[in-house]
Design a protein around this motif. Structure first.
Motif, short mmCIF file in Angstrom:
data_model
loop_
_atom_site.label_atom_id
_atom_site.label_comp_id
_atom_site.label_asym_id
_atom_site.label_seq_id
_atom_site.Cartn_x
_atom_site.Cartn_y
_atom_site.Cartn_z
N LYS A 115 -5.24 3.05 17.53
CA LYS A 115 -5.79 3.26 16.18
C LYS A 115 -4.67 3.69 15.24
N TYR A 117 -3.53 6.27 12.03
CA TYR A 117 -3.84 7.53 11.35
C TYR A 117 -2.85 7.73 10.21
N LYS A 309 -7.21 -2.72 7.86
CA LYS A 309 -8.32 -1.82 8.23
C LYS A 309 -7.82 -0.38 8.42
N ASN A 310 -8.68 0.58 8.11
CA ASN A 310 -8.39 2.02 8.31
C ASN A 310 -7.24 2.55 7.46
N THR A 311 -6.94 1.87 6.34
CA THR A 311 -5.90 2.41 5.45
C THR A 311 -6.51 2.80 4.10
N ASN A 312 -7.82 3.02 4.07
CA ASN A 312 -8.53 3.31 2.81
C ASN A 312 -8.27 2.23 1.76
#
Length: 445
Positions: A115, A117, A309-312
């Motif tokens: 993932k 972060y 994805k998952n980078t705002n």
């Protein structure tokens, strides 16, 4: 062209353009030539998109879904500028900033267990981060406070550590930091590509973390800047500086021969004419017999129609995949920019993956990074040799730049510039030398 110059420069990569700018500001007579019809050499930004397809030998024109070809400026080598780093200092001192506009990159991310972060870069972010447990956060905060207060000129800030002798491994032990925290500190803050630094004196690592924090403090979102219209704008900015100071530029000039007499360079032959010189600066592609290969870098340019994805939904970011996380020796990097930077058509994103090649199947090596980017609309894969000069140029007065490495910032490029400057002039590089002379005619208001 049949004239005598102090310095001839071959290739318009960033290293060459900065050096020709500095030499011109210092009153040297400079001739700068490139065999290509465009600026930037290996570090060019390619526009229109059709040219990128041709360069990578993809069949047919880009599909209509890619928008207008001329809306694209695609970097061949992905890098960001550290906001408080050496290249920004060079831009400010020479006032080349007047030709460029920058945007702050929206975030830096690190990969852990499949993932991504956000890299915690302030105390508040560190305490809110899901990368670490509660007790680890307290220890990490203590470490960050220590680094912020550290001053190699003031032994009172050492707290029992000897910056020239204590290894970084021992510093981590002193603060009782766990492996995951060590991974992202070494790779996402100090920006090392391998773990060799652990057994070296800690002074450089602490200063690298300070550079990261100070760069971050300037703009807040991340420590990285990126120029509008692509990195190809950087060499052009320094080329303009050189031209204002009387430097002569010639693109699309085939270089037939570098003329050496008694082991020393005396000139360059192009289209039957000879330009004479005392010193020569060039990139490795002009002197294949004087450089050696020390490795390879794989870079994959990916065109996406969505943010990562998952980078705002960031319109630009960096992702670092520490080598430990994917059983490698060196890190994998992803640089992502988008139409917000005038480098892609509306609604399109460019993500460039890069790493040092370690196996016979480099494309397999970068799979963890490509998985973060799915779905990918189009890929352009390049594998480049890392070339370094065989000698320092003292005898021949031929000074060769190193190939651009896999790091995602320009600090190593600036180190190379300072090193070549010192070998050419015999004196240490001084940023003050780059300042435009006050009584100069700028050639513009």
């Amino acid at each position: 062209m049949n004239e005598e110059y102090d310095v001839i420069v071959l290739g318009t990569g960033l290293t060459e353009c900065i050096l020709s700018g500095i030499m011109s500001v210092n009153g040297k007579k400079v001739l700068h030539m490139d065999r290509n019809p465009y600026y930037g050499g290996e570090s060019a930004s390619i526009t229109p998109l059709e040219d990128l397809y041709k360069r990578f030998k993809l069949p047919g024109p880009p599909p209509a879904s890619m928008g207008r070809g001329r809306d694209w400026n695609v970097d061949l080598i992905p890098k960001f500028l550290m906001a408080n780093g050496q290249l920004v200092k060079m831009l400010l001192y020479t006032e080349v900033t007047r030709y460029l506009d920058f945007k702050v990159t929206e975030g830096s991310f690190v990969y852990k267990g499949g993932k991504i972060y956000k890299v915690p870069s302030t105390e508040a972010e560190a305490l809110a981060s899901s990368l670490m447990g509660l007790f680890e956060k307290r220890r990490f905060r203590k470490f960050l406070v220590y680094v912020a207060n550290f001053d190699e000129k003031d032994p009172r800030t050492f707290e029992g550590i000897d910056p020239k002798k204590t290894t970084m491994r021992d510093v981590y032990k002193k603060f009782d930091l766990g492996q995951d925290v060590i991974d992202f500190t070494g790779h996402a803050l100090a920006l090392y590509r391998t773990d060799d630094y652990l057994d070296q004196p800690c002074c450089e690592t602490i200063n690298r973390i300070k550079l990261y924090s100070e760069s971050l403090a300037r703009y807040g979102k991340s420590p990285y800047l990126y120029p509008l219209y692509g990195l190809g704008e950087l060499p052009q900015g320094f080329a303009r500086l050189s031209a204002i100071y009387g430097g002569t530029y010639m693109l699309n000039k085939p270089i037939e021969e570098i003329i050496v007499q008694n082991g020393k360079v005396v000139g360059v032959k192009s289209e039957g004419e000879i330009a004479r010189c005392k010193q020569l600066i060039c990139d490795p592609s002009y002197v294949k017999d004087r450089v050696e290969k020390v490795g390879q870098v794989i870079r994959v340019i990916c065109i996406l129609s969505h943010p990562i994805k998952n980078t705002n939904d960031a319109n630009s970011c960096q992702i670092i995949i520490p080598q430990n996380q994917v059983n490698r020796k060196s890190d994998i990097y992803v640089c992502m920019i988008s139409s917000a930077h005038n480098v892609a058509a509306q609604g399109k994103y460019i993500a460039i993956v890069s790493t040092t090649v370690e196996t016979k199947e480099p494309e397999k090596e970068i799979r963890p990074a490509l998985e973060l980017l799915e779905p990918i609309e189009q890929k352009f894969v390049s594998i480049s040799d890392l070339l370094v000069p065989k000698d320092l140029g003292k005898e021949s007065q031929i000074f060769i730049s190193r190939t651009y490495d896999a790091t995602t910032h320009f600090e190593t490029t600036c180190d190379d510039i300072k090193d070549i400057y010192k070998r050419m002039t015999g004196s240490e590089f001084d940023f003050e030398e780059m300042k435009r002379k006050k009584n100069d005619i700028y050639g513009e208001d």
